[in-house]
Scaffold this motif. Structure first.
Motif, PDB file in Angstrom:
ATOM      1  N   PRO A 136     -46.572-136.548 -18.128  1.00  9.54           N
ATOM      2  CA  PRO A 136     -48.089-136.131 -18.250  1.00  9.54           C
ATOM      3  C   PRO A 136     -48.942-135.996 -16.686  1.00  9.54           C
ATOM      4  CG  PRO A 136     -47.503-138.343 -18.068  1.00  9.54           C
ATOM      5  CD  PRO A 136     -46.119-137.926 -18.239  1.00  9.54           C
ATOM      6  N   PRO A 137     -49.904-135.369 -16.732  1.00 14.04           N
ATOM      7  CA  PRO A 137     -50.645-134.977 -15.513  1.00 14.04           C
ATOM      8  C   PRO A 137     -51.029-135.959 -14.859  1.00 14.04           C
ATOM      9  CG  PRO A 137     -52.031-134.378 -17.282  1.00 14.04           C
ATOM     10  CD  PRO A 137     -50.662-134.893 -18.027  1.00 14.04           C
ATOM     11  N   GLU A 138     -51.324-135.785 -13.693  1.00 11.66           N
ATOM     12  CA  GLU A 138     -51.898-137.054 -12.837  1.00 11.66           C
ATOM     13  C   GLU A 138     -53.416-137.153 -12.878  1.00 11.66           C
ATOM     14  OE1 GLU A 138     -50.550-136.664  -8.802  1.00 11.66           O
ATOM     15  OE2 GLU A 138     -48.794-136.982  -9.273  1.00 11.66           O
ATOM     16  N   GLU A 139     -54.043-136.125 -13.322  1.00  9.71           N
ATOM     17  CA  GLU A 139     -55.464-136.020 -13.608  1.00  9.71           C
ATOM     18  C   GLU A 139     -56.002-135.723 -14.910  1.00  9.71           C
ATOM     19  OE1 GLU A 139     -58.263-136.617 -11.698  1.00  9.71           O
ATOM     20  OE2 GLU A 139     -56.808-137.387 -10.277  1.00  9.71           O
ATOM     21  N   PRO A 140     -56.896-136.131 -15.561  1.00 10.46           N
ATOM     22  CA  PRO A 140     -57.371-135.506 -17.074  1.00 10.46           C
ATOM     23  C   PRO A 140     -57.349-134.023 -17.197  1.00 10.46           C
ATOM     24  CG  PRO A 140     -58.537-137.273 -16.441  1.00 10.46           C
ATOM     25  CD  PRO A 140     -58.003-136.790 -14.907  1.00 10.46           C
ATOM     26  N   ILE A 141     -56.768-133.522 -17.914  1.00 10.22           N
ATOM     27  CA  ILE A 141     -56.840-131.989 -18.240  1.00 10.22           C
ATOM     28  C   ILE A 141     -57.897-131.768 -19.226  1.00 10.22           C
ATOM     29  CG2 ILE A 141     -55.599-129.731 -18.711  1.00 10.22           C
ATOM     30  CD1 ILE A 141     -53.327-130.927 -17.059  1.00 10.22           C
ATOM     31  N   TYR A 142     -58.822-131.003 -19.168  1.00  9.98           N
ATOM     32  CA  TYR A 142     -59.690-130.690 -20.461  1.00  9.98           C
ATOM     33  C   TYR A 142     -59.245-129.557 -21.188  1.00  9.98           C
ATOM     34  CZ  TYR A 142     -62.939-133.995 -18.496  1.00  9.98           C
ATOM     35  OH  TYR A 142     -63.669-135.159 -18.014  1.00  9.98           O
ATOM     36  N   HIS A 143     -59.481-129.542 -22.468  1.00 14.34           N
ATOM     37  CA  HIS A 143     -59.272-128.567 -23.274  1.00 14.34           C
ATOM     38  C   HIS A 143     -57.979-128.242 -23.575  1.00 14.34           C
ATOM     39  CE1 HIS A 143     -63.328-126.432 -22.191  1.00 14.34           C
ATOM     40  NE2 HIS A 143     -63.340-127.747 -22.543  1.00 14.34           N
ATOM     41  N   GLU A 144     -57.042-129.366 -23.753  1.00 16.47           N
ATOM     42  CA  GLU A 144     -55.744-129.572 -23.841  1.00 16.47           C
ATOM     43  C   GLU A 144     -55.608-130.366 -25.005  1.00 16.47           C
ATOM     44  OE1 GLU A 144     -51.579-130.648 -21.611  1.00 16.47           O
ATOM     45  OE2 GLU A 144     -53.211-129.754 -20.555  1.00 16.47           O
ATOM     46  N   LEU A 145     -54.889-130.280 -26.028  1.00 12.98           N
ATOM     47  CA  LEU A 145     -54.943-131.013 -27.321  1.00 12.98           C
ATOM     48  C   LEU A 145     -53.637-132.002 -27.165  1.00 12.98           C
ATOM     49  CD1 LEU A 145     -56.322-131.718 -30.032  1.00 12.98           C
ATOM     50  CD2 LEU A 145     -54.586-130.023 -30.932  1.00 12.98           C
ATOM     51  N   TYR A 146     -53.796-133.169 -27.000  1.00  6.25           N
ATOM     52  CA  TYR A 146     -52.893-134.431 -26.659  1.00  6.25           C
ATOM     53  C   TYR A 146     -52.397-135.006 -28.148  1.00  6.25           C
ATOM     54  CZ  TYR A 146     -53.968-134.300 -21.803  1.00  6.25           C
ATOM     55  OH  TYR A 146     -54.130-134.146 -20.466  1.00  6.25           O
ATOM     56  N   ARG A 147     -51.141-135.503 -28.246  1.00  4.71           N
ATOM     57  CA  ARG A 147     -50.875-136.783 -29.026  1.00  4.71           C
ATOM     58  C   ARG A 147     -51.665-137.881 -28.406  1.00  4.71           C
ATOM     59  NH1 ARG A 147     -47.018-134.860 -32.453  1.00  4.71           N
ATOM     60  NH2 ARG A 147     -45.353-133.216 -31.734  1.00  4.71           N
ATOM     61  N   THR A 148     -52.300-138.728 -29.446  1.00  5.30           N
ATOM     62  CA  THR A 148     -53.235-139.688 -28.733  1.00  5.30           C
ATOM     63  C   THR A 148     -52.358-140.823 -28.008  1.00  5.30           C
ATOM     64  OG1 THR A 148     -54.987-139.217 -30.363  1.00  5.30           O
ATOM     65  CG2 THR A 148     -54.930-141.445 -29.399  1.00  5.30           C
ATOM     66  N   VAL A 149     -51.374-141.025 -28.717  1.00  4.57           N
ATOM     67  CA  VAL A 149     -50.440-142.107 -27.889  1.00  4.57           C
ATOM     68  C   VAL A 149     -49.910-141.653 -26.719  1.00  4.57           C
ATOM     69  CG1 VAL A 149     -49.766-143.251 -30.245  1.00  4.57           C
ATOM     70  CG2 VAL A 149     -48.395-141.292 -29.287  1.00  4.57           C
ATOM     71  N   LYS A 150     -49.845-140.273 -26.612  1.00  2.00           N
ATOM     72  CA  LYS A 150     -49.195-139.961 -25.249  1.00  2.00           C
ATOM     73  C   LYS A 150     -50.510-139.742 -24.322  1.00  2.00           C
ATOM     74  CE  LYS A 150     -45.100-139.781 -26.671  1.00  2.00           C
ATOM     75  NZ  LYS A 150     -44.099-140.880 -25.969  1.00  2.00           N
ATOM     76  N   LEU A 151     -51.618-139.504 -24.752  1.00  2.00           N
ATOM     77  CA  LEU A 151     -52.759-139.516 -23.817  1.00  2.00           C
ATOM     78  C   LEU A 151     -53.227-140.791 -23.314  1.00  2.00           C
ATOM     79  CD1 LEU A 151     -55.316-137.966 -22.539  1.00  2.00           C
ATOM     80  CD2 LEU A 151     -56.589-138.621 -24.717  1.00  2.00           C
ATOM     81  N   VAL A 152     -52.973-141.816 -24.058  1.00  2.00           N
ATOM     82  CA  VAL A 152     -53.508-143.023 -23.773  1.00  2.00           C
ATOM     83  C   VAL A 152     -52.744-143.652 -22.461  1.00  2.00           C
ATOM     84  CG1 VAL A 152     -53.656-145.425 -24.483  1.00  2.00           C
ATOM     85  CG2 VAL A 152     -54.505-143.690 -25.781  1.00  2.00           C
ATOM     86  N   GLU A 153     -51.348-143.423 -22.592  1.00  2.00           N
ATOM     87  CA  GLU A 153     -50.389-143.990 -21.412  1.00  2.00           C
ATOM     88  C   GLU A 153     -50.740-143.309 -20.319  1.00  2.00           C
ATOM     89  OE1 GLU A 153     -46.532-142.480 -22.706  1.00  2.00           O
ATOM     90  OE2 GLU A 153     -46.257-143.802 -24.646  1.00  2.00           O
ATOM     91  N   PRO A 154     -51.006-142.235 -19.977  1.00  2.00           N
ATOM     92  CA  PRO A 154     -51.502-141.934 -18.466  1.00  2.00           C
ATOM     93  C   PRO A 154     -52.723-142.332 -17.904  1.00  2.00           C
ATOM     94  CG  PRO A 154     -51.266-140.158 -19.813  1.00  2.00           C
ATOM     95  CD  PRO A 154     -50.765-141.154 -20.739  1.00  2.00           C
ATOM     96  N   LEU A 155     -53.499-142.653 -19.160  1.00  2.00           N
ATOM     97  CA  LEU A 155     -54.886-142.940 -18.921  1.00  2.00           C
ATOM     98  C   LEU A 155     -54.809-144.347 -17.821  1.00  2.00           C
ATOM     99  CD1 LEU A 155     -56.810-142.696 -21.832  1.00  2.00           C
ATOM    100  CD2 LEU A 155     -57.374-141.432 -20.019  1.00  2.00           C
ATOM    101  N   PHE A 156     -53.807-145.242 -17.966  1.00  2.00           N
ATOM    102  CA  PHE A 156     -53.870-146.341 -16.993  1.00  2.00           C
ATOM    103  C   PHE A 156     -53.691-145.746 -15.718  1.00  2.00           C
ATOM    104  CE2 PHE A 156     -52.530-148.146 -21.030  1.00  2.00           C
ATOM    105  CZ  PHE A 156     -52.934-149.350 -21.189  1.00  2.00           C
ATOM    106  N   GLY A 157     -53.179-144.590 -15.401  1.00  2.00           N
ATOM    107  CA  GLY A 157     -52.803-144.026 -14.092  1.00  2.00           C
ATOM    108  C   GLY A 157     -54.057-143.276 -13.616  1.00  2.00           C
ATOM    109  N   TRP A 158     -54.998-142.937 -14.398  1.00  2.00           N
ATOM    110  CA  TRP A 158     -56.177-142.117 -14.102  1.00  2.00           C
ATOM    111  C   TRP A 158     -57.297-143.000 -13.602  1.00  2.00           C
ATOM    112  CZ3 TRP A 158     -56.327-138.636 -19.172  1.00  2.00           C
ATOM    113  CH2 TRP A 158     -55.293-137.599 -18.960  1.00  2.00           C
TER     114      TRP A 158
END
Length: 400
Positions: A377-399
């Motif tokens: 996962p990227p270190e910063e939020p990337i816009y207009h990219e479609l994520y699997r929700t469960v895989k988006l939530v994980e890196p959020l803790f690092g953002w």
């Protein structure tokens, strides 16, 4: 006894178009039908209709004193036909289109000899201009035939039925009449197909006059507010159909906003114009006094939700909103290159097909194909990219 019922609602119409439309119905090769013409508060059309109809006993003209809209005019006409137990098949026709001689015969035959669960048959049609000239060459017409050949489930996103159709009266009796203008036909088809199956005939059975002077489509194109009204009704019909059928929403779009400025409203409108519709739009209002919500709520759509997080850091707000997402896919929206109309649809299709190691899909700079992101996962939020929700939530803790 007649077993086919036809309704034509008439408001203001160019006399030559109206005359030609009526004659195209009366000249059908299958002639055992009842034809109800409802004059929707347009007495100036009476003479044209009388001249076109002549002494044809199959026609009944119902004049209404005031204009009440297409839906009520259709319901008035079908009220007469549905009261007749001999009428097994129904359709309605427009006052500016042209119907080929076998229009009724072919559609009726398909319904009559098809399986019991077949309730609606439809065909392709040809677009014509004001002078009756075809608007598309054969290659484009072939693409139109293919477009309409989607399975019934595609109705939740596209009005593939179009304007050439016939349905069984017994299914019409299961649902309420026409409503939800200006998408009364699409909403009706969605409700009808809750109970029956459809069949498509890849042949042209009529000419559809595009944007004739008095058509609803022409009026919608000439007014931004009218288009917004149409879009809201279109999306409401889809949303209600998904609720009735228990079809869950697939995507959540998170849209953090700091104001309700015209530029922000334009971004929101661009998203709502996507072909793909199976998403919830979560507007994260970061403005101090919820000014963004107050202004953006003037844009109607049943899929929009608002969450007030005044003054909060954007990453923190995204993190909090993400904890409540229940859809399998999520997109962060609002920054970067604008989405094109088909982008969400294409990205969702690709992510559905992808193996689990792929956590998201996106368009790279230059838009050369669609790329997949794997378990990095990227270190910063990337816009207009479609994520699997469960895989988006994980890196959020690092953002945050």
């Amino acid at each position: 006894m007649p077993d086919v019922g036809i309704v034509m609602p008439v408001y203001k119409q160019k006399p030559s178009y109206l005359h030609a439309a009526i004659q195209s119905v009366l000249n059908q090769t299958y002639s055992n039908f009842r034809f109800v013409i409802v004059i929707d508060g347009a007495p100036e059309m009476v003479a044209v209709i009388e001249e076109a109809v002549g002494a044809d006993q199959r026609v009944e003209v119902i004049p209404c004193e005031r204009n009440q809209g297409v839906a009520k005019a259709l319901n008035r006409g079908f009220q007469e036909l549905l009261a007749d137990p001999e009428i097994l098949y129904l359709t309605w026709v427009s006052s500016d289109n042209l119907y080929y001689p076998d229009f009724i015969r072919i559609l009726r035959k398909e319904l009559k000899y098809g399986p019991d669960e077949l309730g609606l048959a439809y065909s392709c049609f040809r677009d014509i201009d004001d002078e009756g000239r075809p608007l598309h060459d054969e290659a484009m017409q072939a693409m139109k035939r293919d477009y309409q050949a989607k399975p019934k489930e595609a109705l939740l996103d596209f009005h593939i039925i179009g304007v050439s159709f016939m349905y069984k009266s017994r299914y019409a009796r299961m649902i309420a009449g026409y409503g939800m203008e200006p998408v009364e036909d699409y909403d009706y088809v969605l409700r009808l197909t809750d109970y029956c199956e459809t069949r498509y005939l890849p042949v042209e059975l009529m000419d559809y006059r595009v944007d004739s002077p008095f058509s609803v489509s022409a009026q919608l194109k000439n007014s931004g507010e009218q288009h917004r009204r149409w879009r809201n009704a279109f999306q409401t019909a889809k949303y209600n159909a998904r609720l009735r059928r228990g079809v869950p929403m697939e995507t959540t779009v998170l849209f953090p906003v700091k104001d309700g400025s015209p530029a922000t409203a334009v971004l929101m409108e661009q998203l709502l114009e996507q072909y793909y519709s199976n998403y919830l739009l979560q507007v994260i209002d970061l403005s101090a006094g919820q000014e963004a919500t107050a202004r953006l709520s003037a844009i109607p759509d049943p899929r929009i939700r608002y969450a007030a997080m005044p003054g909060m850091d954007e990453k923190e707000a995204i993190f909090r909103a993400a904890q409540t997402i229940e859809t399998p896919f999520t997109m962060l929206y609002g920054k970067g290159p604008a989405l094109q109309y088909e982008d969400l649809e294409n990205l969702a299709q690709m992510l559905r097909k992808a193996d689990l190691p792929h956590i998201s899909v996106y368009y790279p700079p230059g838009r050369e194909g669609i790329l997949f992101r794997t378990e990095h996962p990227p270190e910063e939020p990337i816009y207009h990219e479609l994520y699997r929700t469960v895989k988006l939530v994980e890196p959020l803790f690092g953002w945050v």
